[in-house]
Design an enzyme around this catalytic site. Structure first.
Site, PDB file in Angstrom:
ATOM      1  N   CYS A  14       0.817  -1.215   0.000  1.00 33.54           N
ATOM      2  CA  CYS A  14       0.000   0.000   0.000  1.00 33.54           C
ATOM      3  C   CYS A  14       0.849   1.263   0.000  1.00 33.54           C
ATOM      4  O   CYS A  14       0.327   2.358  -0.156  1.00 33.54           O
ATOM      5  CB  CYS A  14      -0.929  -0.015   1.217  1.00 33.54           C
ATOM      6  SG  CYS A  14      -2.472  -0.864   0.896  1.00 33.54           S
ATOM      7  N   GLY A 136     -11.714 -13.411 -12.872  1.00 36.11           N
ATOM      8  CA  GLY A 136     -10.750 -12.336 -12.771  1.00 36.11           C
ATOM      9  C   GLY A 136     -10.183 -11.951 -14.119  1.00 36.11           C
ATOM     10  O   GLY A 136     -10.754 -12.251 -15.168  1.00 36.11           O
TER      11      GLY A 136
END
Length: 262
Positions: A14, A136
């Site tokens: 992140c 996906g």
């Protein structure tokens, strides 16, 4: 070793997020789009997921999260990325239903076995959450990227936003802080085996208590603390709620060993 070489060229986890101010500038030029009344939560308050109401007692919760490697081990990387995505569903007080995988890999650089381990790590977390990966999308990229689209469901009456805080609320952290510091130590090859173990334990722990917390009327707001850290996410919560927040630094829990790396 190739996975490790590719990893340390990347931002990692992140920490790759675009800064909020920069993102705001990027999106400022976007034309105003139609926002239906059924869209209970959109992009206006930096919430953890979008929420679309389908009837009086059900709303769909959707989020996506993906990033470049934060650790050397491909299996652990898959687990961390999947946990990060699904935890945003729990942060809205919702029950996850299923996930879609997002996979970008340098096919000519990484061995097939490494990519399989990344996917297996993500699948293990989905299994722990009791949900399937229902599909996906994959592409050939310069650096490894993995994550999920996570879909959940919540009763709108139990929905918890990060902008719902009220004056006098107490801030409760469900996990100690310091993953970013430990991650930086790992990149510099200074993290101990014990520190790595702690980092993995907390970055692969799902926010499942969010479902129970959302049903408590005393809990007014929930959010998932990730790439912007405690202060960054607390600013989002305070701004969205029209409040200020007060922290006692000595009361903030931190992971074992973090202080030695500061």
């Amino acid at each position: 070793l190739e996975f490790r070489r590719v990893l340390f060229r990347s931002g990692g986890g992140c920490g790759c997020k675009i800064a909020p101010g920069v993102l705001s500038d990027i999106l400022r030029a976007s034309p105003l789009k139609m926002i239906p009344e059924s869209l209970l939560v959109g992009s206006e308050n930096n919430e953890d997921a979008a929420v679309y109401q389908i009837n009086d007692h059900q709303a769909i919760v959707a989020t996506t999260d993906f990033f470049m490697p934060i650790v050397d081990d491909p299996y652990d990387f898959g687990r961390i990325a999947a946990t990060n995505a699904i935890s945003d569903i729990y942060a809205m007080g919702a029950q996850p239903l299923f996930a879609l995988a997002l996979l970008g890999m340098p096919i000519n650089v990484l061995p097939l076995e490494v990519i399989q381990k990344i996917i297996a790590g993500g699948e293990s977390v989905c299994q722990a959450a009791g949900i399937p990966i229902a599909g996906g999308h994959s592409i050939d990229t310069v650096e490894p990227i993995y994550g999920l689209v996570a879909i959940g469901i919540v009763d709108p009456a139990n929905l918890k936003r990060n902008s719902g805080a009220q004056a006098g609320d107490v801030i409760i952290l469900s996990k100690p802080l310091g993953v970013g510091i430990l991650s930086a130590a790992l990149k510099k090859e200074r993290l101990s085996a014990k520190g790595y173990e702690a980092m993995i334990a907390y970055t692969t722990q799902l926010n499942q208590p969010g479902i129970a917390l959302s049903k408590m009327p005393e809990v007014h707001a929930l959010t998932d603390v990730t790439g912007f850290g405690l202060l960054g996410h607390l600013v989002e919560m305070a701004d969205g709620s029209g409040l200020t927040a007060e922290l006692d630094a000595s009361a903030v829990p931190v992971l074992p060993g973090v202080s030695q790396y500061l």
